[in-house]
Design an enzyme around this catalytic site. Structure first.
Site, PDB file in Angstrom:
ATOM      1  N   GLU A 247      73.273  40.054  59.416  1.00  0.00           N
ATOM      2  CA  GLU A 247      73.370  39.108  58.302  1.00  0.00           C
ATOM      3  C   GLU A 247      74.456  38.071  58.588  1.00  0.00           C
ATOM      4  O   GLU A 247      74.284  36.900  58.360  1.00  0.00           O
ATOM      5  CB  GLU A 247      73.681  39.860  57.000  1.00  0.00           C
ATOM      6  CG  GLU A 247      73.750  38.941  55.778  1.00  0.00           C
ATOM      7  CD  GLU A 247      74.095  39.666  54.477  1.00  0.00           C
ATOM      8  OE1 GLU A 247      74.507  40.831  54.548  1.00  0.00           O
ATOM      9  OE2 GLU A 247      73.954  39.047  53.410  1.00  0.00           O
ATOM     10  N   GLU A 383      87.601  37.455  52.484  1.00  0.00           N
ATOM     11  CA  GLU A 383      88.818  38.278  52.522  1.00  0.00           C
ATOM     12  C   GLU A 383      88.550  39.536  53.346  1.00  0.00           C
ATOM     13  O   GLU A 383      89.369  39.933  54.184  1.00  0.00           O
ATOM     14  CB  GLU A 383      89.256  38.676  51.110  1.00  0.00           C
ATOM     15  CG  GLU A 383      89.902  37.560  50.304  1.00  0.00           C
ATOM     16  CD  GLU A 383      88.898  36.558  49.752  1.00  0.00           C
ATOM     17  OE1 GLU A 383      87.681  36.864  49.757  1.00  0.00           O
ATOM     18  OE2 GLU A 383      89.311  35.471  49.317  1.00  0.00           O
TER      19      GLU A 383
HETATM   20  C1  LIG Z   1      74.517  34.624  45.908  1.00  0.00           C
HETATM   21  C2  LIG Z   1      74.711  36.054  46.224  1.00  0.00           C
HETATM   22  C3  LIG Z   1      73.648  36.787  46.715  1.00  0.00           C
HETATM   23  C4  LIG Z   1      73.786  38.143  46.958  1.00  0.00           C
HETATM   24  N1  LIG Z   1      72.700  38.848  47.387  1.00  0.00           N
HETATM   25  C5  LIG Z   1      72.796  40.187  47.519  1.00  0.00           C
HETATM   26  C6  LIG Z   1      71.651  40.969  47.822  1.00  0.00           C
HETATM   27  O1  LIG Z   1      70.554  40.452  47.972  1.00  0.00           O
HETATM   28  N2  LIG Z   1      71.793  42.292  47.909  1.00  0.00           N
HETATM   29  C7  LIG Z   1      72.989  42.922  47.735  1.00  0.00           C
HETATM   30  O2  LIG Z   1      73.041  44.126  47.857  1.00  0.00           O
HETATM   31  N3  LIG Z   1      74.100  42.212  47.428  1.00  0.00           N
HETATM   32  C8  LIG Z   1      74.022  40.870  47.316  1.00  0.00           C
HETATM   33  N4  LIG Z   1      75.143  40.140  46.970  1.00  0.00           N
HETATM   34  C9  LIG Z   1      76.379  40.847  46.667  1.00  0.00           C
HETATM   35  C10 LIG Z   1      77.494  40.639  47.658  1.00  0.00           C
HETATM   36  O3  LIG Z   1      77.280  41.371  48.792  1.00  0.00           O
HETATM   37  C11 LIG Z   1      78.805  41.017  46.954  1.00  0.00           C
HETATM   38  O4  LIG Z   1      79.028  40.056  45.971  1.00  0.00           O
HETATM   39  C12 LIG Z   1      79.988  41.066  47.868  1.00  0.00           C
HETATM   40  O5  LIG Z   1      79.899  42.150  48.712  1.00  0.00           O
HETATM   41  C13 LIG Z   1      81.316  41.138  47.102  1.00  0.00           C
HETATM   42  O6  LIG Z   1      81.317  42.141  46.149  1.00  0.00           O
HETATM   43  P1  LIG Z   1      81.715  41.859  44.642  1.00  0.00           P
HETATM   44  O7  LIG Z   1      80.962  40.681  44.197  1.00  0.00           O
HETATM   45  O8  LIG Z   1      81.545  43.101  43.891  1.00  0.00           O
HETATM   46  O9  LIG Z   1      83.233  41.449  44.690  1.00  0.00           O
HETATM   47  P2  LIG Z   1      84.488  42.425  44.721  1.00  0.00           P
HETATM   48  O10 LIG Z   1      84.295  43.436  45.783  1.00  0.00           O
HETATM   49  O11 LIG Z   1      84.793  42.880  43.361  1.00  0.00           O
HETATM   50  O12 LIG Z   1      85.609  41.427  45.214  1.00  0.00           O
HETATM   51  C14 LIG Z   1      86.347  40.584  44.327  1.00  0.00           C
HETATM   52  C15 LIG Z   1      87.431  39.908  45.099  1.00  0.00           C
HETATM   53  O13 LIG Z   1      88.295  40.880  45.678  1.00  0.00           O
HETATM   54  C16 LIG Z   1      88.394  40.684  47.066  1.00  0.00           C
HETATM   55  N5  LIG Z   1      88.563  41.962  47.757  1.00  0.00           N
HETATM   56  C17 LIG Z   1      87.819  43.070  47.613  1.00  0.00           C
HETATM   57  N6  LIG Z   1      88.244  44.027  48.427  1.00  0.00           N
HETATM   58  C18 LIG Z   1      89.291  43.517  49.123  1.00  0.00           C
HETATM   59  C19 LIG Z   1      90.168  44.008  50.123  1.00  0.00           C
HETATM   60  N7  LIG Z   1      90.058  45.234  50.599  1.00  0.00           N
HETATM   61  N8  LIG Z   1      91.139  43.211  50.591  1.00  0.00           N
HETATM   62  C20 LIG Z   1      91.259  41.949  50.122  1.00  0.00           C
HETATM   63  N9  LIG Z   1      90.464  41.427  49.177  1.00  0.00           N
HETATM   64  C21 LIG Z   1      89.489  42.201  48.685  1.00  0.00           C
HETATM   65  C22 LIG Z   1      87.111  39.987  47.447  1.00  0.00           C
HETATM   66  O14 LIG Z   1      87.243  39.281  48.651  1.00  0.00           O
HETATM   67  C23 LIG Z   1      86.889  39.091  46.266  1.00  0.00           C
HETATM   68  O15 LIG Z   1      87.647  37.937  46.406  1.00  0.00           O
HETATM   69  C24 LIG Z   1      75.023  38.782  46.727  1.00  0.00           C
HETATM   70  C25 LIG Z   1      76.109  38.031  46.251  1.00  0.00           C
HETATM   71  C26 LIG Z   1      75.957  36.686  45.985  1.00  0.00           C
HETATM   72  C27 LIG Z   1      77.125  35.914  45.464  1.00  0.00           C
END
Ligand SMILES: Cc1cc2nc3c(=O)[nH]c(=O)nc-3n(C[C@H](O)[C@H](O)[C@H](O)COP(=O)(O)OP(=O)(O)OC[C@H]3O[C@@H](n4cnc5c(N)ncnc54)[C@H](O)[C@@H]3O)c2cc1C
Lengths: 397, 368
Positions: A247, A383
């Site tokens: 990906e 990040e």
């Molecule tokens: C447009 C779009 C399409 C998507 N499509 C899919 C899909 O088809 N299937 C699917 O399964 N998922 C999909 N996703 C989900 C995507 O993989 C997640 O949004 C992503 O992994 C981040 O998880 P979260 O949104 O829960 O953010 P969180 O994990 O809650 O993160 C929030 C913030 O904290 C930061 N953070 C988290 N952990 C750490 C760390 N250890 N150190 C420093 N910073 C950290 C992150 O960088 C971010 O800034 C999609 C997301 C988007 C926006």
């Protein structure tokens, strides 16, 4: 070492260019160039044209219908198609599941699913993320319990951010099959789920630019045949990691950067900013970043060239490529100036373009900038990519 | 410099805060207003005295200045509220007060202050970006008064205003007219804006006006600049308020959401991003004060320079804060349901209004 592409590579570029020029329908091209919404039919039309030519699945080995291109050809193909206004290949069946099935699927699974993916008859949803499991995918809680007769899994849980689920008939999902495993990464399995199964419901999520391509999927006692397990039971994490590597490479999106930079230059001229020194300096700076990114991509992707693990290199390209693209999108808003203010969800569709309050080239600029925030979030946030790069780097030195 | 607030200031701020808490519930901030909500809130703002805040006491206003406007705008910004406050009260209201004859002021200012009507400055034109000094909209003398011919664009809140202050080109230079939206020949094309608000392009086709509709032909440029600067200062205060809300939302989010077994707040990279956000916020607040004090002091050369500097900073840091906050909220931050994106949209929209960063940066450069 040599700066130019070879004659053969240039010939290949011309071949791709001629193909796109001849085949890409004008309305799809216009939608892409104006940043408007694409519909399912647009993608299908373009994917079918590519498949006819044998070009839809460049990442697949030739025995499964890939064209057998090397990394430079794949690179040229991405760049030429995007620059010519073709849609991006967004289908996760092609880019993510395909390589996993080819590497880990049973002969039956390959025979059953790969041809339909190539023909775009089946669109696959990526069912990884959950409300409590985003960056930390190992925290998935959706359970799959094997029925006593060993023939079906019963799946319960809640997936979220599922891209294009509304167009998908199948989902590949990470599910927890052993809740007692010692480490969170263990006891997860990789399962193929028919989206029409009873108990599976899809709810669209409205995004801030007005799109509804993301969805929530609720799984309530969904029965999945045991032959839909990919690879070994409880070993799904390793397949998921393999998939995410695939990906990330595409997400760098250098072709998209070039396309948007070209759009920026065009809009700047249209807005009377061709001689604006501040803006032109900014665009030149982007040009420099792009040259560096492109050279790095071609250098690191070349066989035997990369010095670190491919996953880390993909992360590097993703971080720089996505942030550059976002900076260019922000600049597009600046180029639009006051014309970035009107906002209409309808005017992001070609049919309603003439209802917009500004010129067609400007209607989607602000929406595109907002939408582009996703590229530093999905596929593993930037990040998290930086964490991976830092870990690899600090361990080496 | 003195940044101290007196008791009246504190009371004003508290009153606006209370109003916002009632009118803009946290979960709906940034949603498009229904006509009924807009009416209700406008009435509420009138009752609080906000709609006449900077208008002269002799004409129904409360005769306050830029500092009071800043305090109100910052609270409205925090709640993503305020509707046409800046467009109608701060910019159009003050321009009327500056250019109008006593009769004209009596005709419109009390109605503005009481919330009976809204006014909007029609100043931008197609293809001119932010430079309004050479309008193409033509004002021609007729035996009975004037005729206007031309088109104005991006009139903020233009389809809820019943009075347009129209900047035109006359035989002797710039002129400003007060034109009822209902005048024959005036056609308003309203549209939604990025931040869930409204604006309009307005056509003026052979619009006939009585002599009494001319506000002024003398000193027009200076008065417009002063009114716009007052509006920009208010937008800078709004930016500070919005970013303040974003910081609070982000702190809350990072403390509560867990990934990898720990609250996000434990990750140093996010701590540093929050630190940058906190620094930006303090500077935004300072810049809002600088702009307001410069408007209050009224010395035009210094005012223009400092207001431009503040707008550059607000456009850049506001957008930066909005986009960084989306990132820290992950995918959730990009949804319509999460308020963070609505703040980001408002901040981007403010950046593109009344001169963007590049426009005002050039202005700062030119006054060096
Ligand atoms: C447009 C779009 C399409 C998507 N499509 C899919 C899909 O088809 N299937 C699917 O399964 N998922 C999909 N996703 C989900 C995507 O993989 C997640 O949004 C992503 O992994 C981040 O998880 P979260 O949104 O829960 O953010 P969180 O994990 O809650 O993160 C929030 C913030 O904290 C930061 N953070 C988290 N952990 C750490 C760390 N250890 N150190 C420093 N910073 C950290 C992150 O960088 C971010 O800034 C999609 C997301 C988007 C926006």
């Amino acid at each position: 070492m040599r700066l130019q592409f070879t004659a053969a590579e240039e010939a290949f570029r011309q071949e791709v260019r001629a193909f796109v020029r001849a085949k890409l329908p004008a309305d799809i091209k216009r939608k892409v160039e104006l940043g408007l919404r694409l519909e399912h039919a647009d993608y299908l039309t373009w994917f079918n044209l590519l498949e006819e030519r044998g070009w839809l699945t460049p990442g697949w080995p030739p025995e499964h219908g890939g064209p057998g291109w090397n990394h430079v050809q794949r690179y040229i193909f991405d760049e030429e198609t995007l620059l010519a206004g073709a849609p991006r290949i967004i289908a996760s069946g092609i880019q993510m599941l395909g390589p996993v099935l080819i590497a880990f699927g049973t002969p039956d699974q390959k025979a059953r699913y790969l041809p339909d993916i190539r023909a775009s008859r089946t669109w696959w949803a990526q069912g990884f993320s959950e409300p409590g499991a985003g960056s930390d995918l190992a925290a998935v809680r959706t359970t799959a319990v094997l029925e006593p007769d060993g023939k079906h899994f019963v799946v319960n849980g809640h997936k979220v951010w599922t891209s294009y689920a509304q167009w998908c008939s199948m989902m590949f999902a990470l599910v927890r099959t052993d809740p007692t495993a010692a480490k969170p990464q263990e006891g997860i399995s990789f399962l193929l789920i028919d989206m029409k199964s009873p108990g599976l419901t899809v709810r669209p999520i409205r995004m801030l630019e007005g799109g509804t391509d993301l969805n929530e999927c609720f799984l309530d006692n969904v029965r999945v045949p045991v032959e839909n397990l990919v690879g070994e039971l409880h070993k799904g994490w390793s397949y998921g990691k393999y998939l995410l590597g695939h990906e990330r490479t595409g997400i760098a999106g250098i072709g998209s950067c070039k396309q948007q930079l070209a759009r920026a230059r065009q809009l700047a001229a249209q807005q009377g900013l061709a001689d604006d020194a501040l803006l032109q300096a900014r665009l030149a700076q982007f040009e420099v970043e792009l040259i560096a990114l492109e050279a790095t991509a071609l250098r690191l992707l070349a066989p035997g060239q990369g010095s670190r693990t491919p996953a880390v290199e993909a992360s590097m390209l993703k971080v720089r490529g996505t942030e550059l693209r976002q900076a260019i999108y922000e600049t597009l808003v600046d180029i639009a100036g006051p014309d970035a203010l009107p906002f209409s969800t309808e005017a992001q569709f070609l049919e309603h373009l003439d209802e917009a309050a500004v010129a067609p080239e400007l209607t989607a600029v602000a929406a595109n900038c907002l939408d582009a925030r996703k590229v530093s979030i999905y596929g593993g946030t930037n990040e998290v990519q930086r964490n991976l790069i830092a870990r690899a780097t600090l361990e080496v030195y | 410099m003195d940044f101290a607030l007196d008791d009246d200031h504190l009371a004003l701020r508290e009153a606006v805060q209370r109003f916002c808490e009632g009118e803009y519930p946290a979960q709906h901030r940034g949603n498009p207003e229904s006509a009924e909500q807009a009416r209700q809130r406008w009435k509420g703002m009138a009752k609080l005295g906000l709609l006449g805040l900077p208008l002269p006491a002799a004409f129904g206003g409360s005769g306050q200045g830029a500092i009071e406007v800043m305090l109100a705008a910052q609270e409205l910004g925090r709640a993503l509220g305020g509707g046409a406050f800046v467009a109608s009260t701060v910019i159009a209201g003050q321009l009327l007060a500056a250019l109008g004859t006593p009769e004209q002021k009596l005709q419109w200012l009390p109605a503005l202050a009481s919330g009976e009507m809204q006014a909007a400055l029609a100043i931008a034109e197609e293809g001119q970006r932010y430079d309004w000094t050479a309008p193409r909209l033509q004002a021609t003398r007729t035996p009975r008064g004037w005729e206007l011919q031309g088109r104005k664009t991006f009139v903020l809140h233009g389809d809820s205003a019943s009075l347009f202050l129209v900047v035109a080109r006359s035989a002797t230079g710039l002129a400003v007219f007060a034109v009822d939206a209902a005048t024959p020949g005036v056609r308003v094309h309203g549209f939604d804006t990025l931040d869930g608000r409204r604006a309009a392009h307005v056509d003026f086709e052979a619009v006939t006006l009585a002599e009494a509709r001319l506000l002024a032909t003398d000193g027009v440029e200076d008065a417009i600049e002063a009114a716009l600067d007052a509006g920009i200062a208010a937008l800078c205060a709004e930016t500070a308020g919005a970013v303040e809300a974003l910081l609070a939302a982000t702190v809350d989010h990072l403390r509560t959401r867990k990934q990898f077994g720990a609250p996000l707040a434990k990750f140093q990279v996010l701590q540093h991003r929050v630190a940058d956000l906190a620094i930006d916020l303090e500077q935004l607040k300072s810049m809002a004060c600088v702009a307001a004090m410069a408007v209050a002091a009224g010395e035009p050369v210094q005012r223009r320079r400092l207001v431009s500097a503040a707008k550059v900073f607000a456009s850049q840091a506001g957008r930066r804060a909005g986009l960084a906050t989306i990132q820290m909220h992950g995918a959730m931050g990009m949804t319509d349901e999460c308020r963070v994106g609505h703040y980001a949209k408002r901040l981007i929209a403010i950046g593109q209004q009344a001169g963007d960063a590049a426009f005002h940066l050039r202005h700062v450069l030119a006054t060096n």
